[in-house]
Design a protein around this motif. Structure first.
Motif, PDB file in Angstrom:
ATOM      1  N   THR A   7       0.835  -1.203   0.000  1.00  0.00           N
ATOM      2  CA  THR A   7       0.000   0.000   0.000  1.00  0.00           C
ATOM      3  C   THR A   7       0.871   1.255   0.000  1.00  0.00           C
ATOM      4  N   VAL A   8       0.231   2.374  -0.322  1.00  0.00           N
ATOM      5  CA  VAL A   8       0.926   3.665  -0.383  1.00  0.00           C
ATOM      6  C   VAL A   8       0.227   4.648   0.545  1.00  0.00           C
ATOM      7  N   GLY A   9       1.021   5.449   1.249  1.00  0.00           N
ATOM      8  CA  GLY A   9       0.488   6.522   2.082  1.00  0.00           C
ATOM      9  C   GLY A   9       1.240   7.803   1.789  1.00  0.00           C
ATOM     10  N   ARG A  10       0.528   8.925   1.804  1.00  0.00           N
ATOM     11  CA  ARG A  10       1.169  10.211   1.521  1.00  0.00           C
ATOM     12  C   ARG A  10       0.806  11.226   2.593  1.00  0.00           C
ATOM     13  N   ARG A  11       1.731  12.157   2.844  1.00  0.00           N
ATOM     14  CA  ARG A  11       1.491  13.266   3.770  1.00  0.00           C
ATOM     15  C   ARG A  11       2.460  14.372   3.396  1.00  0.00           C
ATOM     16  N   LYS A  12       1.950  15.578   3.181  1.00  0.00           N
ATOM     17  CA  LYS A  12       2.749  16.709   2.698  1.00  0.00           C
ATOM     18  C   LYS A  12       3.474  16.288   1.423  1.00  0.00           C
ATOM     19  N   THR A  13       4.795  16.242   1.427  1.00  0.00           N
ATOM     20  CA  THR A  13       5.510  15.810   0.221  1.00  0.00           C
ATOM     21  C   THR A  13       6.132  14.428   0.393  1.00  0.00           C
ATOM     22  N   SER A  14       5.781  13.730   1.458  1.00  0.00           N
ATOM     23  CA  SER A  14       6.342  12.403   1.726  1.00  0.00           C
ATOM     24  C   SER A  14       5.465  11.315   1.127  1.00  0.00           C
ATOM     25  N   VAL A  15       6.116  10.280   0.630  1.00  0.00           N
ATOM     26  CA  VAL A  15       5.418   9.117   0.088  1.00  0.00           C
ATOM     27  C   VAL A  15       5.990   7.876   0.753  1.00  0.00           C
ATOM     28  N   ALA A  16       5.112   7.058   1.328  1.00  0.00           N
ATOM     29  CA  ALA A  16       5.547   5.832   2.001  1.00  0.00           C
ATOM     30  C   ALA A  16       4.877   4.632   1.346  1.00  0.00           C
ATOM     31  N   ARG A  17       5.667   3.602   1.083  1.00  0.00           N
ATOM     32  CA  ARG A  17       5.134   2.332   0.587  1.00  0.00           C
ATOM     33  C   ARG A  17       5.327   1.305   1.688  1.00  0.00           C
ATOM     34  N   ALA A  18       4.249   0.657   2.075  1.00  0.00           N
ATOM     35  CA  ALA A  18       4.299  -0.333   3.150  1.00  0.00           C
ATOM     36  C   ALA A  18       4.047  -1.723   2.574  1.00  0.00           C
ATOM     37  N   PHE A  19       4.853  -2.673   3.021  1.00  0.00           N
ATOM     38  CA  PHE A  19       4.713  -4.070   2.619  1.00  0.00           C
ATOM     39  C   PHE A  19       4.434  -4.875   3.879  1.00  0.00           C
ATOM     40  N   LEU A  20       3.222  -5.409   3.978  1.00  0.00           N
ATOM     41  CA  LEU A  20       2.788  -6.150   5.157  1.00  0.00           C
ATOM     42  C   LEU A  20       2.861  -7.642   4.856  1.00  0.00           C
ATOM     43  N   THR A  21       3.597  -8.376   5.675  1.00  0.00           N
ATOM     44  CA  THR A  21       3.684  -9.825   5.526  1.00  0.00           C
ATOM     45  C   THR A  21       3.431 -10.476   6.876  1.00  0.00           C
ATOM     46  N   PRO A  22       2.829 -11.655   6.891  1.00  0.00           N
ATOM     47  CA  PRO A  22       2.661 -12.350   8.176  1.00  0.00           C
ATOM     48  C   PRO A  22       4.027 -12.637   8.792  1.00  0.00           C
ATOM     49  N   GLY A  23       4.162 -12.364  10.081  1.00  0.00           N
ATOM     50  CA  GLY A  23       5.470 -12.545  10.721  1.00  0.00           C
ATOM     51  C   GLY A  23       5.407 -12.346  12.217  1.00  0.00           C
ATOM     52  N   LYS A  24       6.522 -11.859  12.757  1.00  0.00           N
ATOM     53  CA  LYS A  24       6.668 -11.752  14.211  1.00  0.00           C
ATOM     54  C   LYS A  24       6.549 -10.335  14.746  1.00  0.00           C
ATOM     55  N   GLY A  25       6.437  -9.346  13.881  1.00  0.00           N
ATOM     56  CA  GLY A  25       6.248  -7.986  14.361  1.00  0.00           C
ATOM     57  C   GLY A  25       7.428  -7.060  14.173  1.00  0.00           C
ATOM     58  N   THR A  26       8.332  -7.385  13.266  1.00  0.00           N
ATOM     59  CA  THR A  26       9.453  -6.474  13.020  1.00  0.00           C
ATOM     60  C   THR A  26       9.015  -5.374  12.055  1.00  0.00           C
ATOM     61  N   VAL A  27       9.423  -4.156  12.369  1.00  0.00           N
ATOM     62  CA  VAL A  27       9.088  -3.007  11.528  1.00  0.00           C
ATOM     63  C   VAL A  27      10.394  -2.362  11.087  1.00  0.00           C
ATOM     64  N   THR A  28      10.603  -2.294   9.768  1.00  0.00           N
ATOM     65  CA  THR A  28      11.799  -1.647   9.235  1.00  0.00           C
ATOM     66  C   THR A  28      11.387  -0.500   8.323  1.00  0.00           C
ATOM     67  N   VAL A  29      12.100   0.605   8.454  1.00  0.00           N
ATOM     68  CA  VAL A  29      11.864   1.782   7.620  1.00  0.00           C
ATOM     69  C   VAL A  29      13.158   2.073   6.872  1.00  0.00           C
ATOM     70  N   ASN A  30      13.097   2.039   5.558  1.00  0.00           N
ATOM     71  CA  ASN A  30      14.280   2.243   4.708  1.00  0.00           C
ATOM     72  C   ASN A  30      15.448   1.349   5.146  1.00  0.00           C
ATOM     73  N   CYS A  54      -4.958  -1.544  16.530  1.00  0.00           N
ATOM     74  CA  CYS A  54      -5.614  -2.793  16.117  1.00  0.00           C
ATOM     75  C   CYS A  54      -5.032  -4.012  16.817  1.00  0.00           C
ATOM     76  N   GLU A  55      -4.002  -3.798  17.626  1.00  0.00           N
ATOM     77  CA  GLU A  55      -3.324  -4.877  18.353  1.00  0.00           C
ATOM     78  C   GLU A  55      -2.830  -5.965  17.401  1.00  0.00           C
ATOM     79  N   LYS A  56      -2.260  -5.526  16.287  1.00  0.00           N
ATOM     80  CA  LYS A  56      -1.731  -6.454  15.285  1.00  0.00           C
ATOM     81  C   LYS A  56      -0.213  -6.336  15.166  1.00  0.00           C
TER      82      LYS A  56
END
Length: 129
Positions: A7-30, A54-56
């Motif tokens: 999915t894609v999210g935007r705010r001001k001039t920022s663009v974020a692409r998020a890739f959600l996969t089933p797993g253990k809860g690790t979050v990495t940014v760039n 959402c407690e996910k």
């Protein structure tokens, strides 16, 4: 459910692409841990708010590519991208995220500078004499 939700999210001039996969809860940014990328606690909480709400947080691994703007806009873009990915994974979460206004794209942008003025609305100093 799909293997990878993109999915894609935007705010001001920022663009974020998020890739959600089933797993253990690790979050990495760039390709960096979220704690390292968003050092400010408030911005980190804002970015991860859909997961905590959402407690996910423990069910999915989230990989985010974000570019443009500053950290504030980027955290808002990440939040929207994660919220959209969660609704794609489970439609029942839409109501929860909608009430918290996490699925709404913030339309506010920087107003352009006009000619004959110092900034967008600020005028040059007026001298009567």
């Amino acid at each position: 459910m799909k293997e990878v939700i993109d999915t894609v999210g935007r705010r001001k001039t920022s663009v974020a692409r998020a890739f959600l996969t089933p797993g253990k809860g690790t979050v990495t940014v760039n390709k960096r841990p979220v704690e390292e990328y968003f050092k400010d606690e408030f911005k980190r909480q804002q970015a991860l708010r859909p997961l905590t709400l959402c407690e996910k947080a423990e069910e999915f691994d989230v990989k985010i590519n974000v570019q443009g703007g500053g950290l504030s806009g980027q955290s808002g873009a990440v939040s929207l991208a994660i919220a959209r990915a969660l609704t794609e994974s489970d439609e029942a979460l839409r109501a929860v995220l909608r009430t918290e206004r996490l699925l709404t794209r913030d339309p506010r942008m920087v107003e352009r500078k006009k000619f004959g003025r110092k900034k967008a609305r600020k005028r040059f100093q007026f001298s009567k004499r």
